[in-house]
Structure formats: C-alpha cells, structure tokens
Design an enzyme around this catalytic site. Structure first.
Site, PDB file in Angstrom:
ATOM      1  N   ARG A  56       6.131   8.069 -20.253  1.00 35.54           N
ATOM      2  CA  ARG A  56       5.015   7.424 -19.565  1.00 35.54           C
ATOM      3  C   ARG A  56       4.920   5.945 -19.915  1.00 35.54           C
ATOM      4  O   ARG A  56       4.264   5.171 -19.240  1.00 35.54           O
ATOM      5  CB  ARG A  56       3.685   8.119 -19.894  1.00 35.54           C
ATOM      6  N   LYS A  68       6.414  -1.776   1.525  1.00 31.90           N
ATOM      7  CA  LYS A  68       6.571  -2.444   2.823  1.00 31.90           C
ATOM      8  C   LYS A  68       7.878  -3.243   2.839  1.00 31.90           C
ATOM      9  O   LYS A  68       8.933  -2.689   2.626  1.00 31.90           O
ATOM     10  CB  LYS A  68       5.346  -3.330   3.085  1.00 31.90           C
ATOM     11  N   TYR A  92      -6.708  -5.797   2.809  1.00 35.39           N
ATOM     12  CA  TYR A  92      -6.179  -4.447   3.007  1.00 35.39           C
ATOM     13  C   TYR A  92      -7.316  -3.438   3.129  1.00 35.39           C
ATOM     14  O   TYR A  92      -8.330  -3.535   2.433  1.00 35.39           O
ATOM     15  CB  TYR A  92      -5.250  -4.086   1.837  1.00 35.39           C
ATOM     16  N   ASP A 121      -2.444 -10.894  -3.293  1.00 33.73           N
ATOM     17  CA  ASP A 121      -1.672  -9.789  -2.723  1.00 33.73           C
ATOM     18  C   ASP A 121      -0.527 -10.397  -1.918  1.00 33.73           C
ATOM     19  O   ASP A 121      -0.747 -11.019  -0.879  1.00 33.73           O
ATOM     20  CB  ASP A 121      -2.579  -8.923  -1.846  1.00 33.73           C
TER      21      ASP A 121
HETATM   22  C1  PLP Z   1       0.120  -1.264   2.115  1.00 31.02           C
HETATM   23  C2  PLP Z   1      -0.631  -2.338   1.450  1.00 31.02           C
HETATM   24  C3  PLP Z   1      -1.236  -2.117   0.218  1.00 31.02           C
HETATM   25  C4  PLP Z   1      -1.222  -0.758  -0.451  1.00 31.02           C
HETATM   26  O1  PLP Z   1       0.057  -0.395  -0.839  1.00 31.02           O
HETATM   27  P1  PLP Z   1       0.540   1.134  -1.003  1.00 31.02           P
HETATM   28  O2  PLP Z   1       1.939   0.990  -1.485  1.00 31.02           O
HETATM   29  O3  PLP Z   1       0.418   1.762   0.352  1.00 31.02           O
HETATM   30  O4  PLP Z   1      -0.376   1.757  -1.992  1.00 31.02           O
HETATM   31  C5  PLP Z   1      -1.905  -3.171  -0.381  1.00 31.02           C
HETATM   32  N1  PLP Z   1      -1.972  -4.377   0.199  1.00 31.02           N
HETATM   33  C6  PLP Z   1      -1.410  -4.623   1.384  1.00 31.02           C
HETATM   34  C7  PLP Z   1      -1.525  -5.984   1.980  1.00 31.02           C
HETATM   35  C8  PLP Z   1      -0.720  -3.621   2.047  1.00 31.02           C
HETATM   36  O5  PLP Z   1      -0.183  -3.860   3.235  1.00 31.02           O
END
Ligand code: PLP
Length: 378
Positions: A46, A199, A105, A174
C-alpha cells in the site's frame, strides 16, 4: 533541453541494462521480502511499488518546468478523483477556506459538500475573467481548472497564482484536459498540478488513473501520506499501461489538437451550431490567453457546441459513424455526448462535448458534417 517528444518516449525509464527490458513489467506485490528486518523503499504494497515509482518519475519529468528550481515529484492515484481528494483532504483543515471553480469538473460540487461537512468553508466563482480573484481573501487553497470542463473557459493561471500566494493560499490546477505537454501549471506558479490520467494522458480509454505533481517535497509527502492512509492506490497493471502510453503522448495530443481545430473551423460555418468553443480557435474568447499560457499549440482534444435542442442533439449523435457515443474524453477513438444527460453541468439541452481522437482529420470532419446534415433533415 530536449523536445517534448524526446522527453516523452524515455520518461521514467530505468538506465538501459544488458538483457533487461526497456520498461520493466508490472510488479504485482502485496508485500516484499524483508529478510533480517531490512529497510528500504519497498516493504508493504500500500506504501510503494516499483511500477508506480517508474510512472511517477515519468509524469514528474513531463510536469517539471524548464529553467531553474527544483524538479517536480509526482504521486500516482487510481483515478483523477482520488488525486483531487488527496490534495483537498491532505491540505485543508476545519476552519480553512477553499476557492473552487463554479464551472469545473462535475464532481466538484459533491466534493464541496464533503469539505463543508468537515468544517471547510467553500467559495466558488467562474473560470472566465479570472473571477476567482475576488474570492481569495482569507483563503487557504485555490483550485483552478483551465481549460474548464466542459465549458472550455480559460483563466490566467500565473495571475491567479501570484494573487493567491499574496493571500497565503496554495494553488492547485486540474491539468487533465491539456496534459503536461499542453500546459505546465508548476511553471505558471501553481503549487500542485493534478490530473485524471484516465483521459488524454493515457488516451486509450481502457483504464482509470490520476496523479498529483508538486515541486515542494513537503507537499508531495503530505499527498503520499494521504494515499497510504486512505489506501487509494493504483493497480500495478494500470500504472504500467499508463507508463507505456506516455511514449505516444506527443503524437496523440498533436494530432488531436490539429483535428480539433479543423473540426471547430468546420463547425463555425454551420447555422445550427451555436456556442462553439475550442481554445485553439482564433475567434474563441479564450484564445489569446490560451496561446500565452498553453504550450506547443496543444489546446486539447475537446470541442464543445450547442445544437438546437435535445432531440436534434440526439439525432446528431446517432448519425455519427466514426464516433462512439460515450462520456470521458482524450481517447484515440473520437467520442461525443450530450452533456445534459448527466444533469451535473449547467449546460443547454443541446450541448455536445466532442472529444477528437486520432482518426484521419478529413474522415472525422466529413463524418461530423454528414451527421449534422442527417440530424437537420426533417
Ligand atoms: C475526468 C475528470 C476528472 C476525474 O477523473 P477520474 O479519473 O474520472 O476520476 C477530474 N477532472 C477533470 C477535468 C476530468 O475531466
């Protein structure tokens, strides 16, 4: 200083050694041999894993700013949400104030509820026009998302980071949509660059992942400690696949950005399309700022626009042949969705979030235009 592609293909790889693979395979281990009470980096699964460590070195190499100053360090998470939560919950205490984007988000409002339940005050303001500047008084943490998802507004990260630091606040960005090849938040003055690796970073739509990068070792230590305590650890297989994907990141994001721009240009001439947004489009309200703070003409793979109502939008999505109807973005195969179906974003019923893949540009644009024709037919 090497170019981005050169950096990406070797990022995080070990020194070449005779008869060893370039990228060692995933290490599946819940625990490690500890004969005679040895210490070392790998004790329990972990806390550390060599496959995460290699991926973290790779991401850190991509997020590290050019120029002087310490290198970035990265911490990998099983999803973007785990990474975001790690920053918020490792840094904020009861009585603190956080400033979030009101158009970020879709799970940020749910996080806001959790933060408030723990006694953290939360203020929100839109991304456009650097509106979060007005909410910084007494703040402990400023959270930015630029370009914002799904509205694609852009804020001036350096300006906001400088102002937040003057108020004594930490700044997190982000960086999911641009990826570190399209934007380096740490170079723009942010304390944290946080992203979903689900993504564009990994780009194949086959795994979830997240990371936090920072230059201050105290910040990464706090985030790493949160990961251990929360147990929010990535799987070795996902971490390995993610690392493997990074070698093509520059190819994917360059193709995606070029096709996204071509698609946006084609959509400009369609009478049924309104609210067209893409930061790479010279006529976009965010373009001048995006050009200044984003890198290499990589404005991301997302194009958003509005069709005249829900039924029209659904007919368009059904008529697409080369585009999968799916949520998420950044994958090698184009996807599109009517964002209003989720109810989480303040968007019109006909709002389409389109994610451009790596198909041939002409094929994709032709498919979209044909689907628009079909959707408009009475
Ligand atoms: C998809 C996304 C997230 C969350 O990510 P996950 O991998 O789905 O938990 C956070 N911020 C943005 C801008 C996103 O597009």
């Amino acid at each position: 200083m090497t170019g981005d592609g050169t950096r990406a293909v070797r990022a995080g790889l070990p020194e070449p050694r005779a008869n060893e693979p370039a990228l060692p395979g995933p290490a599946f281990a819940a625990h490690y041999h500890l004969p005679g009470e040895v210490s070392g980096p790998y004790t329990y699964g972990r806390e550390a894993n060599p496959t995460w460590a290699a991926l973290e070195r790779a991401i850190a190499a991509l997020e590290t700013p050019d120029g002087p100053g310490p290198a970035a360090e990265a911490v990998a998470f099983p999803s973007g949400m785990a990474a975001i939560s790690a920053v918020l919950f490792s840094q904020l205490r009861p009585g603190d104030t956080a400033v979030l984007p009101s158009d970020g988000y879709q799970l940020l409002p749910a996080l806001r509820d959790r933060l408030e339940a723990f006694g953290v005050a939360v203020r929100t303001a839109p991304t456009a026009g650097d509106a979060q500047l007005a909410a910084l008084d007494g703040a402990r943490l400023l959270w930015l998302e630029s370009p914002s998802n799904p509205g694609l507004d852009v804020c001036d990260i350096r300006r906001l980071a400088d102002a937040a630091h003057r108020h004594g606040a930490l700044v997190a960005v982000d960086n999911t949509l641009p990826t570190p090849l399209g934007q380096r938040p740490l170079e723009l003055g942010a304390d944290f660059s946080v992203a979903s690796g689900t993504k564009a970073l990994t780009g194949h739509g086959d795994l979830l992942l997240g990371y936090v990068a920072a230059r201050d070792p105290r910040l990464t230590a706090a985030v790493r400690d949160w990961r251990k305590v929360a147990g929010a650890i990535p799987g070795p297989m996902e971490a390995w696949l993610a690392h493997r994907s990074l070698a093509t990141l520059h190819l994917r994001v360059d193709r995606q950005a070029a096709t996204a721009l071509a698609l946006a240009e084609a959509l400009r001439n369609r009478p049924e399309v309104t609210g067209l947004r893409h930061p790479g489009l010279p006529t976009d309200p965010a373009h001048a700022l995006a050009l200044r703070q984003m890198r290499g003409g990589r404005f991301g793979c997302v194009v958003s626009f509005v069709l005249p109502g829900r039924v029209h939008a659904e007919r368009f999505l059904t008529a697409l042949r080369l585009v999968d109807e799916a949520t998420s973005f950044g994958g090698v195969r184009s996807t599109a969705e009517r964002r209003g179906r989720w109810g989480g974003d303040a968007v019109p019923e006909g709002f389409i979030r389109f994610s451009v893949g790596v198909e041939d540009t002409a094929d994709l644009v032709a498919d979209v235009l044909a689907a628009l024709d079909e959707a408009a037919r009475p």
